[in-house]
Design a protein around this motif. Structure first.
Motif, PDB file in Angstrom:
ATOM      1  N   ASP A   1       0.840  -1.193   0.000  1.00 11.66           N
ATOM      2  CA  ASP A   1       0.000   0.000   0.000  1.00 11.66           C
ATOM      3  C   ASP A   1       0.880   1.250   0.000  1.00 11.66           C
ATOM      4  OD1 ASP A   1      -1.720   2.125   0.590  1.00 11.66           O
ATOM      5  OD2 ASP A   1      -3.081   0.820   1.692  1.00 11.66           O
ATOM      6  N   CYS A   2       0.835   1.991  -1.073  1.00  7.87           N
ATOM      7  CA  CYS A   2       1.663   3.189  -1.211  1.00  7.87           C
ATOM      8  C   CYS A   2       0.888   4.464  -0.921  1.00  7.87           C
ATOM      9  CB  CYS A   2       2.272   3.260  -2.617  1.00  7.87           C
ATOM     10  SG  CYS A   2       3.390   1.895  -2.962  1.00  7.87           S
ATOM     11  N   ALA A   3      -0.218   4.328  -0.185  1.00 10.33           N
ATOM     12  CA  ALA A   3      -1.056   5.499   0.071  1.00 10.33           C
ATOM     13  C   ALA A   3      -0.658   6.243   1.341  1.00 10.33           C
ATOM     14  CB  ALA A   3      -2.519   5.071   0.167  1.00 10.33           C
ATOM     15  N   VAL A   4       0.341   5.746   2.052  1.00  3.27           N
ATOM     16  CA  VAL A   4       0.732   6.387   3.306  1.00  3.27           C
ATOM     17  C   VAL A   4       1.425   7.714   3.004  1.00  3.27           C
ATOM     18  CG1 VAL A   4       1.910   6.048   5.507  1.00  3.27           C
ATOM     19  CG2 VAL A   4       1.190   4.072   4.164  1.00  3.27           C
ATOM     20  N   ALA A   5       1.012   8.766   3.699  1.00  4.45           N
ATOM     21  CA  ALA A   5       1.722  10.039   3.578  1.00  4.45           C
ATOM     22  C   ALA A   5       3.103   9.881   4.199  1.00  4.45           C
ATOM     23  CB  ALA A   5       0.946  11.132   4.296  1.00  4.45           C
ATOM     24  N   LEU A   6       4.135  10.392   3.539  1.00  4.77           N
ATOM     25  CA  LEU A   6       5.499  10.200   4.024  1.00  4.77           C
ATOM     26  C   LEU A   6       5.664  10.859   5.393  1.00  4.77           C
ATOM     27  CD1 LEU A   6       7.633  10.828   0.803  1.00  4.77           C
ATOM     28  CD2 LEU A   6       6.628   8.699   1.644  1.00  4.77           C
ATOM     29  N   PRO A   7       5.974  10.072   6.432  1.00  6.08           N
ATOM     30  CA  PRO A   7       6.117  10.659   7.776  1.00  6.08           C
ATOM     31  C   PRO A   7       7.280  11.635   7.866  1.00  6.08           C
ATOM     32  CG  PRO A   7       5.873   8.255   7.883  1.00  6.08           C
ATOM     33  CD  PRO A   7       6.120   8.614   6.445  1.00  6.08           C
ATOM     34  N   MET A   8       8.283  11.475   6.988  1.00  9.32           N
ATOM     35  CA  MET A   8       9.465  12.334   7.011  1.00  9.32           C
ATOM     36  C   MET A   8       9.867  12.647   5.574  1.00  9.32           C
ATOM     37  SD  MET A   8      13.302  11.410   8.442  1.00  9.32           S
ATOM     38  CE  MET A   8      12.839  11.511  10.151  1.00  9.32           C
ATOM     39  N   PRO A   9      10.200  13.890   5.277  1.00  8.92           N
ATOM     40  CA  PRO A   9      10.634  14.210   3.908  1.00  8.92           C
ATOM     41  C   PRO A   9      11.892  13.445   3.539  1.00  8.92           C
ATOM     42  CG  PRO A   9      10.147  16.206   5.167  1.00  8.92           C
ATOM     43  CD  PRO A   9      10.133  15.077   6.140  1.00  8.92           C
ATOM     44  N   LEU A  10      12.047  13.148   2.253  1.00 12.41           N
ATOM     45  CA  LEU A  10      13.221  12.413   1.791  1.00 12.41           C
ATOM     46  C   LEU A  10      14.520  13.131   2.144  1.00 12.41           C
ATOM     47  CD1 LEU A  10      11.960  11.276  -1.723  1.00 12.41           C
ATOM     48  CD2 LEU A  10      12.673   9.740   0.129  1.00 12.41           C
ATOM     49  N   ASP A  11      14.518  14.432   2.008  1.00 13.00           N
ATOM     50  CA  ASP A  11      15.754  15.178   2.245  1.00 13.00           C
ATOM     51  C   ASP A  11      16.222  15.089   3.687  1.00 13.00           C
ATOM     52  OD1 ASP A  11      15.919  15.936  -0.387  1.00 13.00           O
ATOM     53  OD2 ASP A  11      14.852  17.843  -0.085  1.00 13.00           O
ATOM     54  N   ASP A  12      15.289  14.841   4.625  1.00 19.46           N
ATOM     55  CA  ASP A  12      15.673  14.747   6.029  1.00 19.46           C
ATOM     56  C   ASP A  12      16.401  13.454   6.352  1.00 19.46           C
ATOM     57  OD1 ASP A  12      14.459  17.144   6.276  1.00 19.46           O
ATOM     58  OD2 ASP A  12      12.855  16.508   7.626  1.00 19.46           O
ATOM     59  N   MET A  13      16.488  12.545   5.377  1.00 20.91           N
ATOM     60  CA  MET A  13      17.179  11.271   5.593  1.00 20.91           C
ATOM     61  C   MET A  13      18.658  11.340   5.205  1.00 20.91           C
ATOM     62  SD  MET A  13      14.347   8.616   4.134  1.00 20.91           S
ATOM     63  CE  MET A  13      12.751   8.434   4.897  1.00 20.91           C
ATOM     64  N   ALA A  14      19.137  12.534   4.912  1.00 20.12           N
ATOM     65  CA  ALA A  14      20.534  12.680   4.486  1.00 20.12           C
ATOM     66  C   ALA A  14      21.475  12.082   5.522  1.00 20.12           C
ATOM     67  CB  ALA A  14      20.850  14.153   4.258  1.00 20.12           C
ATOM     68  N   LEU A  15      22.439  11.296   5.058  1.00 17.22           N
ATOM     69  CA  LEU A  15      23.379  10.601   5.939  1.00 17.22           C
ATOM     70  C   LEU A  15      24.717  11.341   5.905  1.00 17.22           C
ATOM     71  CD1 LEU A  15      23.866   8.066   7.702  1.00 17.22           C
ATOM     72  CD2 LEU A  15      24.643   6.898   5.641  1.00 17.22           C
ATOM     73  N   ASP A  16      25.159  11.780   7.072  1.00 16.06           N
ATOM     74  CA  ASP A  16      26.409  12.534   7.143  1.00 16.06           C
ATOM     75  C   ASP A  16      27.247  11.998   8.303  1.00 16.06           C
ATOM     76  OD1 ASP A  16      28.361  14.389   6.685  1.00 16.06           O
ATOM     77  OD2 ASP A  16      27.351  16.001   7.778  1.00 16.06           O
ATOM     78  N   GLY A  17      27.585  10.724   8.218  1.00 16.91           N
ATOM     79  CA  GLY A  17      28.395  10.117   9.271  1.00 16.91           C
ATOM     80  C   GLY A  17      27.577   9.790  10.518  1.00 16.91           C
ATOM     81  N   ILE A  18      28.189   9.079  11.452  1.00 15.00           N
ATOM     82  CA  ILE A  18      27.539   8.713  12.709  1.00 15.00           C
ATOM     83  C   ILE A  18      28.216   9.475  13.837  1.00 15.00           C
ATOM     84  CG2 ILE A  18      26.909   6.818  14.262  1.00 15.00           C
ATOM     85  CD1 ILE A  18      25.609   6.656  11.513  1.00 15.00           C
ATOM     86  N   PRO A  19      27.540  10.467  14.425  1.00 14.25           N
ATOM     87  CA  PRO A  19      28.152  11.211  15.535  1.00 14.25           C
ATOM     88  C   PRO A  19      28.492  10.291  16.700  1.00 14.25           C
ATOM     89  CG  PRO A  19      26.167  12.307  14.732  1.00 14.25           C
ATOM     90  CD  PRO A  19      26.201  10.961  14.084  1.00 14.25           C
ATOM     91  N   GLU A  20      29.596  10.596  17.376  1.00 13.20           N
ATOM     92  CA  GLU A  20      30.032   9.742  18.496  1.00 13.20           C
ATOM     93  C   GLU A  20      29.006   9.741  19.619  1.00 13.20           C
ATOM     94  OE1 GLU A  20      33.713   9.793  21.575  1.00 13.20           O
ATOM     95  OE2 GLU A  20      34.228   9.821  19.451  1.00 13.20           O
ATOM     96  N   GLU A  21      28.420  10.895  19.872  1.00  9.70           N
ATOM     97  CA  GLU A  21      27.326  10.966  20.838  1.00  9.70           C
ATOM     98  C   GLU A  21      26.040  11.196  20.036  1.00  9.70           C
ATOM     99  OE1 GLU A  21      27.616  10.162  23.780  1.00  9.70           O
ATOM    100  OE2 GLU A  21      29.737  10.454  24.253  1.00  9.70           O
ATOM    101  N   PRO A  22      24.923  10.533  20.348  1.00 11.03           N
ATOM    102  CA  PRO A  22      24.682   9.794  21.581  1.00 11.03           C
ATOM    103  C   PRO A  22      25.025   8.302  21.535  1.00 11.03           C
ATOM    104  CG  PRO A  22      22.666   9.997  20.369  1.00 11.03           C
ATOM    105  CD  PRO A  22      23.711  10.714  19.557  1.00 11.03           C
ATOM    106  N   LEU A  23      25.731   7.853  20.484  1.00 11.34           N
ATOM    107  CA  LEU A  23      26.017   6.425  20.382  1.00 11.34           C
ATOM    108  C   LEU A  23      26.824   5.931  21.573  1.00 11.34           C
ATOM    109  CD1 LEU A  23      25.854   3.805  18.827  1.00 11.34           C
ATOM    110  CD2 LEU A  23      27.836   4.526  17.479  1.00 11.34           C
ATOM    111  N   ARG A  24      27.850   6.689  21.948  1.00 14.14           N
ATOM    112  CA  ARG A  24      28.678   6.273  23.083  1.00 14.14           C
ATOM    113  C   ARG A  24      27.823   6.143  24.343  1.00 14.14           C
ATOM    114  NH1 ARG A  24      34.025   6.741  24.523  1.00 14.14           N
ATOM    115  NH2 ARG A  24      34.537   8.057  22.734  1.00 14.14           N
ATOM    116  N   ALA A  25      26.952   7.109  24.559  1.00 18.95           N
ATOM    117  CA  ALA A  25      26.118   7.085  25.757  1.00 18.95           C
ATOM    118  C   ALA A  25      25.194   5.873  25.764  1.00 18.95           C
ATOM    119  CB  ALA A  25      25.304   8.380  25.845  1.00 18.95           C
ATOM    120  N   PHE A  26      24.646   5.530  24.613  1.00 17.41           N
ATOM    121  CA  PHE A  26      23.755   4.363  24.519  1.00 17.41           C
ATOM    122  C   PHE A  26      24.509   3.083  24.850  1.00 17.41           C
ATOM    123  CE2 PHE A  26      22.209   0.798  21.951  1.00 17.41           C
ATOM    124  CZ  PHE A  26      20.891   0.718  22.372  1.00 17.41           C
TER     125      PHE A  26
END
Length: 943
Positions: free
Chosen positions: A255-280
């Protein structure tokens, strides 16, 4: 500018892969985190690998919001056969969402839609923008989305199976299905999908589906051509099940009728910040992963605060002004070296080990058999451990079953059991086992019994009930930082699985002796904790004495009248057929009653019944709530439909299935009880689950009549009367209820008078519902649904109840306050039930924990009392010379006995006395415990 490349990760498939690939793990908060750790590792590996390869420009993780979607409204049986997620996996779902956010990655889910639908929406949207898309999954349903890039190089969709490290394009789909991605849905509609319970057309498999589609083009063309096909069973099935095929096509359609919960542009990947990963990672103690980013943070407190801020609303985050707990608990354990274990094949070596056990004063013992059935399983070997790292395996029954097959050198069964007999009954030696009731039952076949024992599974439950699982593998990982050999790695799985008797002695020794070694080490850990953490009282007074009692009950089993079950099945079948005929007559034509789609069309389109509701797909709902509504509206066919469904379930689940579970050796049904299966301490029953036999309906009660006594014997059923209400009156100190119980009054009538000012059938029924519902922390909406009133009216009743019985209100408030402060509750006997998610940010999860916390002290105390009664029952009966009166079953608040007719009058007062006084002297109750006793030739007659 380079082309955007979107990666969509099917996070739901990652979760279950992670759960099944690792043994259970628990973090320092007592939370199960095996799936969390596996998911985090897999996601890290994926992102790291992608960064080193073509590097996506955009990435998001897509998850299922819940187990239901709009497809369940179309077809109620959709995925209905799938079991609920394992108990230790459910609390990990919110933590897995935290893990995704810790990587600073979008975590997308949408109520009413599956992850596949959301992936389809983003795929179509991205391709429309000229982006390339890679779907990280191996799900065949998603193969419908694969498409080749446009001639200009734009768009294009492929899939990446990270488990096999394979990229899949159009050619892979054709290889798998014989057709292109555009016809995958048609193929699935024809052949069905057992994994999702999609019906398809019976008898049509992948090859036939491919052949039909290649010949006729698509599903509708196949169905249209069916009447003209050569007469055959396939042709008839295509005609008969055309509606089901079309329904299946709707179910597999993304079903492709779902409104996109997040714009495509907001999915841009720019590395993985050290925090909050370290804290998790720091928060959960994932030390090996922390090393990848340079080890833990310098300040444990700072790390936990960072985690709380980064992962919004985590229930375990420290409160303002509250000091954080240490990040890790470091325990030093002697490493387990399986190469040091000894295979005992001589009498002298066996004597030496028995002497060593006597000298040590404690020995861990484990049995190996050729079957999980402790009643019929053959003893293959015994392992022992007398200290950490000092363990052996004594093979007895290894080798093939063929008389001519070669058998390894090993001691005889008679010799080993004769020597073990003296050790097991030696009161000076503590025998230690894990789930010892199994070993007791296995060795009981050879006349052996245990005296002076400890059971580590029960010790773990007494200490950590509700804080994680209690299986040996999980406990070894949690307390010893050790991963045990998996049974499947020794014996294999599926068609290639072999019996443990066929395992070579070297491998068998490593596996079996490790079990004894780990059991001994766990015993040391738990023994050290018992007194300090308050587990001794409930373990010694309630749980440990019950182990041999349960073992004996499982060995005895209960006789089942196969002919009576068969008669019931035939009767149900006849009644089902009669109902089916009547339903068809009232509907005006035959139809498939089990098809929700057809049933909805009959009820609301053809018959024109009012008030129906449609799902998003436009299909009428015919769930039980809808049928009950129609019943209340006076629609005759509704009651018949409810009866048809109930009888169909009773027949398949009980009267048919129970016949297959009668043990061929004993002629009885032998259920298996778990002492750790229910969080509150109640016993649970499996294979078969006798605690789920319905008793609220007359046809359900008939099944109990098939459980019968041996010749010249009777069944006696002794049931605690309203024990949880009595305990609530005591624990909440409610004078009105305590006085009513002391007088022997009808407590529901007392409540009705307090709430409604009069007692009649209606007010008493409402009072009964309110009495029990409030003890389970019911909400205004829940009570409104049960009483069929408005939420405001329900709230008024709850408020009036608390006004009349303020002790109940105080009990609920104080229990929740204690649970939030300590993260556990306690029974009157000191049993702790842990609630690690009682402060969870997820409202449903938090409220579920709160409801369970309100009821746990009451239900847990009830369970403790009946366990004490069970442990005392045998000695009391034997002291009265009633050795032939034997306890067979425990079901909820009821004990079931089999005894000679001549012993009934003597046994009845003893059973009643033991049950009524089971709490004494450890706990003195301010209300009497009422016992109701009945006898008869069957369980049904006695109840």
């Amino acid at each position: 500018m380079s082309q955007n490349h979107l990666y969509l990760v099917d996070g739901s498939s990652y979760i279950f892969r992670a759960y099944h690939r690792l043994p259970p793990l628990t973090n320092k908060h007592g939370e199960p985190v095996g799936a969390v750790y596996g998911y985090t590792t897999m996601l890290w590996k994926l992102v790291d690998a992608l960064d080193k390869a073509d590097g996506p420009s955009h990435l998001a993780v897509i998850l299922d919001k819940d187990s239901k979607s709009f497809r369940n409204e179309i077809y109620a049986e959709y995925k209905a056969h799938r079991p609920e997620p394992p108990e230790d996996l459910r609390p990990q779902f919110p933590m897995i969402r935290d893990a995704t956010r810790a990587f600073s990655l979008p975590c997308i889910e949408e109520a009413g839609y599956e992850a596949d639908d959301i992936i389809a929406c983003y795929t179509k949207a991205a391709v429309a923008e000229g982006w390339k898309v890679t779907i990280v999954s191996s799900d065949k349903d998603l193969m419908q989305l694969i498409e080749e890039p446009s001639p200009s190089g734009g768009g294009g969709v492929d899939m990446l199976d990270t488990m096999k490290n394979v990229r899949m394009g159009r050619e892979h789909v054709i290889e798998k299905f014989g057709v292109g991605p555009e016809l995958v849905g048609d193929a699935l509609a024809l052949m069905g999908d057992s994994a999702d319970n999609i019906p398809g057309v019976p008898g049509i498999g992948p090859k036939t589906a491919t052949k039909l589609l290649v010949e006729y083009g698509d599903l509708e063309s196949v169905l249209a051509a069916a009447p003209e096909m050569k007469k055959s069973a396939m042709r008839d099935r295509l005609i008969e099940h055309a509606d089901m095929a079309r329904l299946s096509r709707v179910l597999v359609e993304l079903d492709c009728a779902v409104a996109l919960p997040m714009p495509l542009d907001d999915m841009a990947l720019d590395g993985i910040p050290e925090e909050p990963l370290r804290a998790f990672l720091d928060h959960h103690g994932f030390k090996s992963l922390l090393l990848k980013i340079g080890g833990p943070a310098a300040s444990p407190n700072a790390s936990n605060r960072d985690f709380a801020a980064a992962i919004a609303g985590d229930g375990n985050a420290p409160k303002p002004g509250e000091a954080s707990k240490p990040v890790a608990v470091v325990r030093e354990h002697q490493p387990i070296d399986r190469s040091q274990y000894e295979t005992v094949t001589t009498e002298a070596a066996l004597d030496a080990w028995i002497a060593e056990a006597r000298h040590a004063g404690a020995v861990a013992i484990d049995t190996e058999t050729d079957s999980l059935d402790c009643i019929t399983g053959r003893l293959v070997g015994v392992s022992m451990a007398t200290a950490p790292g000092k363990a052996c395996y004594i093979p007895i029954g290894h080798g093939g079953n063929d008389l001519l097959s070669e058998k390894p050198e090993q001691l005889s069964l008679a010799l080993v059991t004769a020597k073990l007999d003296k050790l097991l009954i030696d009161e000076a030696v503590r025998k230690i086992g894990h789930n010892l009731k199994y070993d007791m039952s296995v060795l009981a076949q050879h006349g052996l019994e245990f005296r002076n024992f400890d059971d580590t599974i029960v010790m773990s439950f007494a200490l950590d009930g509700g804080a994680g699982g209690h299986g040996m593998d999980e406990l070894a990982q949690r307390h010893l930082d050790h991963a045990c050999i998996a049974f499947k790695h020794v014996c294999g799985t599926g068609a290639k699985q072999i019996s443990f008797a066929e395992v070579d002695l070297g491998t068998a020794t490593e596996y079996a002796a490790e079990d004894a070694d780990v059991t001994y080490r766990l015993w040391q850990v738990f023994t050290a904790r018992m007194a300090a953490e308050g587990g001794t009282r409930v373990y010694q007074m309630v749980d440990r004495p019950l182990v041999p009692v349960i073992a004996a009950m499982e060995q005895r089993g209960i006789m089942v009248d196969r002919a009576e079950l068969s008669r019931l099945s035939q009767g149900f079948e006849s009644e089902i057929a009669r109902l089916e005929t009547t339903i068809h007559e009232e509907a005006g034509a035959p139809f498939t009653i089990g098809s929700p789609k057809q049933l909805g069309e009959v009820l609301f389109d053809k018959m024109g019944l009012k008030g129906g509701r449609k799902g998003k797909s436009g299909v009428w709902s015919t769930d039980i709530n809808e049928l009950e509504r129609l019943k209340k509206d006076g629609v005759p066919i509704a009651q018949k439909l409810v009866d048809w469904r109930q009888l169909s379930k009773l027949k398949s689940t009980y009267t048919d299935a129970l016949q297959e579970q009668i043990n061929a050796k004993t002629g009885r049904v032998h259920t298996s009880y778990s002492l750790t299966g229910a969080q509150t301490g109640r016993l649970s029953s499996t294979d078969p689950n006798l605690q789920n036999i319905p008793i609220r309906t007359e046809v359900g009660r008939q099944i109990r009549h098939a459980f019968v006594a041996a010749p010249s014997h009777v069944i006696l059923a002794a049931d605690y009367s309203q024990i949880e209400l009595r305990l609530a009156a005591h624990m909440a100190d409610v004078p009105e209820l305590k006085a009513a119980f002391a007088r022997g009054d009808d407590v529901h009538a007392t409540t009705a008078m307090e709430l409604f000012g009069e007692v009649n059938r209606d007010t008493r029924g409402r009072a009964k519902t309110i009495n029990f519902a409030i003890l389970y922390g019911i909400s205004r909406w829940g009570l409104a649904a049960r009483l069929e009133i408005t939420p405001d009216e329900a709230q008024a009743m709850i408020s009036k109840y608390f006004e009349r019985f303020p002790g109940i209100s105080n009990y609920i408030s104080e229990t929740l306050e204690f649970a939030r402060a300590h993260r556990f509750t306690e029974t009157l006997f000191g049993r702790k039930t842990h609630f690690p998610r009682i402060d969870a940010s997820n409202q449903a999860e938090r409220q579920g924990s709160e409801r369970a916390a309100i009821n746990a002290p009451i239900q847990g105390t009830s369970a403790d009392i009946i366990k004490r009664a069970m442990a005392r029952m045998g000695p009391a009966l034997r002291a009265a010379g009633l050795d032939a009166t034997r306890m067979l079953l425990q079901v909820h608040d009821e004990l079931v006995f089999e005894l000679p007719e001549a012993e009934v009058e003597a046994a009845r007062p003893i059973i009643e006395h033991v049950m009524a006084n089971a709490a004494e002297p450890a706990v003195t109750l301010s209300v009497p415990l009422g016992i109701e006793i009945g006898t008869g030739p069957s369980w049904g007659a006695a109840h």
